[in-house]
Design a protein around this motif. Structure first.
Motif, short mmCIF file in Angstrom:
data_model
loop_
_atom_site.label_atom_id
_atom_site.label_comp_id
_atom_site.label_asym_id
_atom_site.label_seq_id
_atom_site.Cartn_x
_atom_site.Cartn_y
_atom_site.Cartn_z
N TRP A 13 0.84 -1.19 0.00
CA TRP A 13 0.00 0.00 0.00
C TRP A 13 0.88 1.25 0.00
N PRO A 14 0.51 2.26 -0.79
CA PRO A 14 1.26 3.52 -0.73
C PRO A 14 1.15 4.12 0.67
N ALA A 15 2.17 4.88 1.07
CA ALA A 15 2.26 5.41 2.44
C ALA A 15 0.99 6.15 2.86
N GLU A 16 0.42 6.87 1.90
CA GLU A 16 -0.78 7.68 2.22
C GLU A 16 -1.95 6.76 2.65
N PHE A 17 -2.07 5.62 1.97
CA PHE A 17 -3.15 4.69 2.32
C PHE A 17 -2.84 4.00 3.65
N GLY A 19 -1.09 5.06 6.05
CA GLY A 19 -1.28 6.03 7.13
C GLY A 19 -2.75 6.16 7.48
N ARG A 20 -3.58 6.18 6.45
CA ARG A 20 -5.02 6.32 6.67
C ARG A 20 -5.58 5.09 7.40
N ASP A 415 -4.38 2.60 -10.51
CA ASP A 415 -4.51 3.19 -9.18
C ASP A 415 -4.78 2.14 -8.10
#
Ligand code: OOB
Length: 546
Positions: A13-17, A19-20, A415
């Motif tokens: 998962w990308p860091a932004e996801f 983190g969420r 995406d």
């Protein structure tokens, strides 16, 4: 885009996801081995596991935890450690749990094979994952896994150990492996991989699904909440424990997470299972549709006391509305439909859904953060309520397979949505109805078959010029497999039985052997000259043919 660290075995998962998902409390920083330790500390003397055959064996939480520790220490002493892959092929016996928890505790990755797998599949898992060890039963269902292990070992020089639950033959007995741990283990981090699951697959070889501790435990916790699993739950594991459905939906891991009791079922037939439900006061279980049908037919006339049963989950393949309507009255318990996939997303009908919803839909996602798209062939969203391809992304759905970047490009969108290959429709309440399948796969009562895998085997037969494997509707299994075969010019005529034997002797799981074989002169072609499976399937559906 998915995040792929150079040198990593799979995208994540990308860091932004990530983190969420952490901020939302989905990923709590727990590990599976750590959960068992906590439960063993909190309630050491509760029964975690019952293996009824032969001669009832039980494990308290403390005993399971200690056994896992001792085996983990033994694996480490033999040089098996963090990140190493170990192919685990054990039936529903207590040792399955000891081995899996031991491996998870030291961060070695179980590769979950099914008891039905044979030389072709196991050799592939061992060589593709560069496994250092392979764990088998001695004899299961009349089949000697030690002989299989010897053959696999010959073909796979990297495989250093074969461990046997029971009589080891020429290999190493699991019972010999365990030893006293010398201190705490350097275990895995919650964001790291826990194990590799097998995909149902649409290609020549099954793909491996990398699941992390964080993501898997979130799906398990969510499943527990939805299904009402708690410390009083007594769950019967009827399907092979290594499969994602009986493992985590809510499955044995859900039950151990909640402090309940897991009861192992050696055979799924009603006599065995009903006997265990009565004796062990089982409250919950999970079944594939054909088994649910058999149980539904058998229960009304049976003398077993099934009154402890509160909930039966049915999933893995489409459950017909007609069959679904009959389950609750026949078994005297609630029904929950499950539509899930080892890649992640799991949908459940809810305990407070009305009967119509439970019998006509396959449920809605576990998480508010499961993103669902229903799209047309051009990846455009279809109007609400219409059917289309199901795409999904979320806190427990993988972003890519293990070491399969080429395949990932087709199986995921740019995406990061997973292309499930399922055709669904969404109801106004957000429940999904599975209407069909776009992927080239046969779903034989929950057991998935990739036609390409079988076609490749058939093509290796000297008399076979071409082969195409398709599904045929079946009243009991939902689908069966039919191999259309074109023989080489001048080749000896073959009988269907010889074709089936050829596939079986190639060394694949029995459910992959074609149910039907038909010889033809040519295949229908599409406009671009590819074999038209659609036409073959509709030819196979002509009732006069079978
Ligand atoms: C489960 O997992 P897999 O990985 O063996 O298979 C996933 C596929 C789905 O993509 C779908 O094609 C089919 O199996 N499927 C269903 C279904 N449940 C699964 N099709 C129609 N109706 C259903 N209820 O099969 C699995 C994993 C976790 C929980 C339950 C099933």
């Amino acid at each position: 885009m998915n995040a792929l660290t150079p040198g990593a075995d799979s995208p994540t998962w990308p860091a932004e996801f990530a983190g969420r998902y952490r901020a939302a409390g989905h990923w709590r920083g727990e590990t599976i081995g750590g959960v068992l330790r906590e439960r063993a500390t909190a309630h050491p003397d509760r029964i975690a596991l019952v293996d009824p055959a032969p001669g009832r064996r039980t494990w308290t939480y403390r005993q399971l935890d200690e056994r896992a520790d001792r085996l983990a220490a033994g694996f480490l002493a033999r040089g098996i450690g963090k990140g190493d892959r170990v192919v685990v092929q054990l039936p529903n016996i207590g040792e399955f749990f000891e081995v899996v928890f031991a491996l998870l505790r030291i961060g070695a990755l179980p590769v979950y094979a099914l008891p039905a797998h044979r030389e072709t599949e196991i050799s592939h898992f061992c060589s593709f994952t560069e496994a250092v060890a392979y764990v088998v039963p001695d004899v299961h269902d009349g089949y000697d896994h030690r002989v299989l292990a010897s053959r696999v070992r010959e073909r796979t020089p990297g495989l250093k150990h074969v461990f046997v639950a029971g009589d080891p033959g020429g290999h190493t007995a699991l019972a010999e492996v365990e030893c006293e741990p010398s201190g705490p283990f350097d275990g895995p981090a919650p964001h790291e991989l826990a194990f590799l699951q097998l995909s149902g697959g649409t290609t020549g070889v099954p793909k491996l699904i990398p699941r992390t501790h964080d993501d898997y435990l979130y799906s398990v916790r969510g499943s527990d909440e939805i299904c009402g699993v708690d410390a009083d739950t007594r769950f019967l594991v009827v399907l092979p424990a290594a499969h994602n459905f009986p493992a985590s939906s809510p499955g044995w891991l859900g039950v151990l997470y909640a402090g309940g009791t897991v009861v192992l079922c050696p055979e799924p037939d009603p006599a065995t299972a009903f006997g265990l439900i009565e004796r062990e006061r089982v409250t919950m279980t999970g079944l594939v549709p054909p088994l649910a049908l058999v149980w539904t037919d058998a229960a009304p006339g049976s003398t077993y006391d099934l009154s402890s049963l509160e909930l039966v989950l049915v999933g893995g393949a489409k459950y017909s509305e007609r069959a679904a309507r009959r389950l609750e009255p026949a078994l005297g318990c609630r029904l929950t439909q499950v539509f899930g996939m080892a890649e992640g997303l799991v949908n459940y009908t809810r305990l407070d859904d009305d009967t119509e919803t439970v019998v006509t839909t396959q449920g809605r996602p576990i998480s508010p953060d499961d993103e669902i798209r229903v799209v047309d062939d051009a990846d455009e969203d279809v109007p609400e309520g219409e059917s289309g391809h199901l795409l999904t992304r979320g806190p427990y759905t993988i972003r890519g397979y293990w070491r399969a970047p080429e395949h990932d490009r087709r199986a995921f969108t740019e995406d990061g949505f997973y292309r499930t290959g399922d055709i669904v429709r969404r109801t106004p309440t957000g429940h999904l109805v599975v209407e069909g399948r776009a992927k080239d796969q046969i779903n034989r009562g929950g057991e998935k078959i990739a036609p390409e895998e079988i076609e490749n085997i058939l093509l290796a037969h000297p008399s076979v010029h071409d082969a195409s494997v398709v599904s045929v509707p079946d009243a009991y299994l939902g689908e069966r497999s039919l191999a259309y075969v074109i023989l080489r010019e001048g080749a000896e005529p073959l009988r269907p039985a010889a074709v089936k034997r050829f596939v079986r002797e190639h060394g694949v799981a029995a459910h992959k052997v074609p149910d039907l074989v038909e010889f033809v002169g040519a295949f229908p072609r599409t406009g671009v000259g590819k074999v038209s499976k659609r036409h073959l399937r509709s030819a196979a559906e002509q009732p006069e043919k079978h």
